[in-house]
Design an enzyme around this catalytic site. Structure first.
Site, PDB file in Angstrom:
ATOM      1  N   THR A  71      -3.787   1.847  -6.029  1.00  0.00           N
ATOM      2  CA  THR A  71      -3.395   0.996  -4.903  1.00  0.00           C
ATOM      3  C   THR A  71      -3.012  -0.403  -5.383  1.00  0.00           C
ATOM      4  OG1 THR A  71      -5.054   2.167  -3.623  1.00  0.00           O
ATOM      5  CG2 THR A  71      -4.168   0.139  -2.670  1.00  0.00           C
ATOM      6  N   GLU A  72      -1.822  -0.861  -4.991  1.00  0.00           N
ATOM      7  CA  GLU A  72      -1.334  -2.208  -5.321  1.00  0.00           C
ATOM      8  C   GLU A  72      -1.366  -2.483  -6.826  1.00  0.00           C
ATOM      9  OE1 GLU A  72      -0.063  -3.679  -2.874  1.00  0.00           O
ATOM     10  OE2 GLU A  72      -1.074  -2.904  -1.097  1.00  0.00           O
ATOM     11  N   LEU A  73      -1.260  -1.406  -7.608  1.00  0.00           N
ATOM     12  CA  LEU A  73      -1.319  -1.486  -9.080  1.00  0.00           C
ATOM     13  C   LEU A  73      -2.608  -2.147  -9.594  1.00  0.00           C
ATOM     14  CD1 LEU A  73       2.332  -2.235 -10.298  1.00  0.00           C
ATOM     15  CD2 LEU A  73       1.245  -0.068  -9.768  1.00  0.00           C
ATOM     16  N   TRP A  95      -0.541  -6.277  -8.401  1.00  0.00           N
ATOM     17  CA  TRP A  95       0.831  -6.796  -8.429  1.00  0.00           C
ATOM     18  C   TRP A  95       1.083  -7.812  -7.338  1.00  0.00           C
ATOM     19  CZ3 TRP A  95       4.918  -2.399  -7.036  1.00  0.00           C
ATOM     20  CH2 TRP A  95       4.685  -1.939  -5.752  1.00  0.00           C
TER      21      TRP A  95
END
Lengths: 512, 428
Positions: A145-147, A299
């Site tokens: 999730t979300e890097l 990120w």
């Protein structure tokens, strides 16, 4: 031969409806179906469908040299199936070309990797199952999730069987190093890492339509000339984007689709790059070094940290409140509860509670249903409060939370002694007590398999009071039978008594 | 730069937010090197003069027979005869006012204005006479004083401001703290409206306390948008809050409404929201502090809902009691139907009390750390209150950021914007 890794994130949260506190305990539907449907339809039409078609055409045109990668959250898949099934079909078409890789992530697009390894694994497996069922191939590459990434998370991902993971090429972890190499996890070197080139990714994702940007307008030709200028030994170039960049963040009028359409042609004409997927790149490129990430990165925003989702008091309370339920949810098999459990974990709910944008005034309000983070928090907590009540009333016995600290051996010895003693005590609990503890219905059911004689003998040496208590609970027919048998018993031998008692104990054990 | 300022009240003799705002503003202006001569209808002698030279209109003698004043008096007479409603008074007082108005029309100029007139300085039945006489005195003071421009606060002083402008030719800035629409909803008194409009038309600039008010001024009064400028109010810093140590004598949490119990303040929405919360949470008490023409109706409504054991009325609070009330509160609610600005939520936040405010308030335009709801949306209001009582991180957030946010709303900064407005008109 250098490789470009084009990866697109597809995710849409299930936004909550306005859920008031007086709905708690009354209404268990938490989602704004109308809004979710509207948004999913709109994004499908403006972004997903035209872009899928564009990519399919590019794959047909360029064959094996043009490959792309997707990660589609489970929640997005659920909503697409419901509201825009044609999008799923078009993804299936892409999958059939063999030029598209689908990544694994957490089903709920959740932050669980920061909380509980076991639950993390279970959500990843759930997502992998779904991807395999839809697109025919089990993912071998992972993105969180979300890097979100740290050494510890990478280690867990490797233990789940993945050999490559995608994350952010955050400046504060790379320092002077370039993201355009293959790296690996610091603890499990077998887990390869692809790091996002945020400069180029953001040129497309954020700056593409910005007229005050000095490089505007960004053409495919310009882009190709930039990447060609990178040192030849930098073997990978990771462009990671939200899929909504095409047609939604950057409207069609900005020329984003034309850019994407022209980009491969210019790349092939001006450079030695081809387009490949993470697993393809993992097969041919070796890591140059490990990268150490003790504190999780992501990120998001300038900081590339977790502060968009966690850190203020409200986010932390919400986060702790939902993950307190992990032990209860482990044994849960109720599909409704499991669905809400996952849907309430989606990272977006926490993102809406972020207050850090107050200071610069630039509120991130892309599809944000709330006008303030406080509103977002109250609404979420109301829904969560109802969910907690449902979980608690579903009477799932909580599994004990495992202790990770090494216990003191002395304490352990005392503990085991105590446990042994407890076990002995349990053995000594008399049958009659167990019988008394049973409900009437249960007792009747049990008595159907027991004869009066066994019962009479097994309670021979109990006090009259206790026997009376038990008789009270017995069905009338059994009372008479028991009285008759009891009258016949004269001084029995101890061995006879023991035999009946053992028989009784065995039968009672079968009850539990 | 020196400003002749017309006000209606000055601390400690205040009945509304106007006096407090004027005090803060004059202090802020002083810090920005602007001197202020502040005129009030009646000075009591114990007003703070740290920031201004206070002029008592009651001490000024005027000669009504001077021609230009007689001319202005005709204008005033016109205004006087045609205006009958005042702020802050109920319908009972209104009848009395009408009677006295009729008398006013028959007043002989010379009998009233031959020497000095002692102003009451109150919002009462003689208000309109006082407004008119104040204007006349204003012109006289303007002629006797040395200053660069005129600044008048709210409609009560607009006539004085206009008179001063006519007498001296100096530029006029009028300040809109509350419009007739805010006070009376749609039942606007045409005569008050006319005074307000005439004042704004005659002014070189109109300062409004919020964009909400600015829009009303432009849409409902037809004032040229180019000369209407919003300068949000600010709040005076306090040195220390002794009241914080006040002990609460009930175990329940306390949710407070503090303000006039009138249509404008939306007290009935507070009661309906309280009822909703009490259905779910018994560990809470509601307090309505203040008085006004709707008070009896509100008490009846609370009884009707059978929540009187959990809902309390304190009557009018002032000074220390207000601070104590804030110190005891866990939530402060301002459900105003129409609030040009609304300073009280800032006072609550300064005491670390989380606030729920209506979106129909000017203060909602500048606050981040407040829960904002539509005044009519009692479900949302109840939900906000419940959230603040139930989820402990919320009050933590508010006490962490709220007080800080208020501390940054300094009169010094607001006064800088006001000074910029002065400079604009001065250069024209």
């Amino acid at each position: 031969m250098r490789s470009i890794c084009l990866y697109f994130q597809v995710h849409q949260p299930s936004r909550l409806r306005t859920y008031r506190f007086f709905d708690i305990g009354v209404d268990h539907h938490y989602y704004d179906d109308y809004q979710n449907k509207t948004i999913v339809r709109r994004v499908a039409e403006k972004s997903y469908l035209p872009m899928n078609k564009l990519l399919l055409d590019l794959i047909k045109e360029y064959g094996a040299t043009f490959k792309v990668t997707f990660s589609i959250s489970g929640i997005a898949l659920d909503q697409l199936s419901q509201y825009a099934p044609e999008v799923i079909e078009s993804f299936k078409k892409l999958a059939k070309t063999g030029n598209v890789e689908f990544l694994a992530e957490t089903y709920a697009h959740s932050l669980v990797s920061l909380k509980d390894p076991e639950e993390f694994r279970s959500q990843v497996m759930m997502h992998s199952d779904r991807i395999e069922a839809l697109f025919g191939k089990r993912p071998t590459s992972f993105r969180n999730t979300e890097l979100i990434y740290s050494d510890y998370i990478g280690e867990q991902v490797h233990n789940m069987g993945f050999n490559i993971m995608l994350t952010e090429g955050a400046r504060h972890i790379l320092g002077w190093k370039s993201p355009n190499f293959m790296y690996c996890n610091a603890a499990s070197p077998k887990l390869k890492l692809l790091l996002r080139n945020y400069q180029l990714s953001d040129d497309i994702g954020f700056r593409f339509s910005n007229h005050s940007w000095i490089e505007w307008p960004l053409t495919a030709e310009k882009f190709a000339s930039w990447i060609n200028a990178y040192d030849k030994n930098q073997q990978v170039l990771n462009i990671f984007l939200d899929y909504e960049t095409f047609g939604e963040h950057q409207w069609a009028e900005t020329g984003i689709f034309e850019f994407m359409k022209a980009m491969p042609k210019q790349v092939f004409a001006l450079t030695d790059y081809t387009f490949d997927t993470p697993s393809g790149i993992a097969g041919k490129v070796q890591p140059v070094s490990a990268v150490s990430v003790p504190v999780p990165i992501s990120w998001a925003d300038e900081e590339r940290d977790l502060t968009a989702w966690l850190g203020n008091e409200m986010q932390d309370e919400a986060f702790e409140s939902i993950y307190k339920l992990i032990p209860q949810m482990k044994g849960c098999e109720d599909p409704e509860l499991i669905k809400d459990w996952l849907y309430l974990q989606t990272s977006d709910h926490f993102y809406y509670m972020c207050t850090k944008w107050f200071s610069d005034g630039a509120v991130h309000n892309y599809f944000n249903p709330y006008s303030s983070p406080y509103e977002a928090f109250i609404n979420y907590m109301n829904a969560l409060s109802d969910f907690i009540r449902r979980v608690e009333s579903s009477q799932i016995k909580p599994e004990p939370i495992p202790e990770y600290s090494i216990p003191d051996p002395k304490a352990l010895a005392i503990k085991s002694k105590q446990a042994y003693k407890d076990a002995e005590d349990t053995e000594n609990i008399e049958d009659i007590e167990i019988l008394l503890s049973l409900s009437k219905a249960r007792l009747k059911e049990f008595l159907a398999s027991v004869d009066a004689k066994t019962l009479a003998y097994s309670m021979y040496d109990r006090s009259e009071d206790e026997i009376k208590k038990l008789i009270k609970k017995l069905p009338d027919s059994f009372k008479e039978e028991l009285a008759a048998v009891r009258a016949q018993i004269k001084k029995p031998r101890k061995s006879t008594l023991d035999t009946y008692k053992n028989k009784m104990t065995e039968m009672l054990k079968s009850l539990f | 730069m020196k400003v002749l300022m017309f006000g209606w009240e000055f601390p400690p003799h205040i009945t509304g937010g106007l006096g407090t705002a004027c005090f803060g503003m004059t202090k802020g202006l002083l810090k920005n090197d602007v001197d202020v001569i502040f005129v009030v209808p009646k000075a009591y002698g114990d007003e703070s003069e740290e920031a201004v030279r206070l002029v008592n209109a009651s001490d000024v003698s005027i000669d009504i027979r001077k021609t230009e004043q007689t001319e202005f008096w005709r204008n005033i007479t016109y205004l006087e005869v045609n205006s009958s409603l005042v702020p802050y008074i109920g319908p009972e007082a209104f009848d009395n006012l009408m009677e006295s108005n009729e008398k006013v029309t028959t007043l002989n100029e010379e009998s009233v204005f031959n020497a000095r007139y002692v102003f009451s300085g109150k919002y009462g039945e003689n208000l309109l006479q006082e407004v008119a006489r104040y204007a006349l005195v204003g012109a006289q003071i303007a002629k006797d004083s040395d200053f660069d421009l005129i600044h008048a606060h709210d409609w009560l002083t607009y006539s004085a401001g206009v008179a001063a402008k006519q007498a001296t030719g100096k530029p006029l800035v009028v300040h809109m703290h509350a419009t007739e629409f805010d006070r009376s909803g749609e039942n606007v008194n045409q005569r008050v409206y006319d005074i307000e409009r005439a004042g704004m038309m005659a002014a070189d600039r109109v300062i409004t306390v919020s964009n909400l008010t600015r829009n009303i001024v432009i849409d409902r009064y037809g004032i040229d948008p180019a000369k209407v400028i919003t300068v949000h109010n600010a709040v005076e810093p306090v040195e220390k809050l002794d009241a914080r140590i006040t002990e609460k004598h009930v175990p329940e949490k306390i949710v407070t409404f503090l303000g006039r119990v009138t249509f404008q303040k939306g007290p009935e929405y507070f009661i309906e929201a309280a009822y909703k919360v009490l259905q779910r949470d018994q560990n809470v008490r509601f307090v309505m502090a203040g008085t006004g023409d709707l008070l009896e109706k509100m008490i009846r409504r609370v009884a009707q809902l059978k929540i009187s054991t959990k809902f309390h009325f304190t009557g009018f609070l002032r000074g220390d009691s207000v601070d104590k009330m804030f110190a005891m509160s866990d939530v402060y609610v301002m459900p105003s139907v129409s609030e040009p600005f609304g300073i009280s939520p800032l006072e609550a936040m300064r005491s670390n009390v989380p606030v729920v405010i209506s979106k129909q308030s000017g203060v909602a335009e500048i606050l981040h750390h407040a829960l904002k709801v539509d005044f009519w949306d009692i479900d949302a209001m109840a939900d906000a209150i419940y959230g603040l009582l139930q989820y402990k991180s919320l009050p933590e957030m508010f006490s962490k950021y709220g007080a800080l946010e208020v501390d940054n709303l300094k009169w010094e900064n607001a006064a800088r914007h006001i000074k910029a407005v002065y400079e604009q008109v001065y250069q024209e």
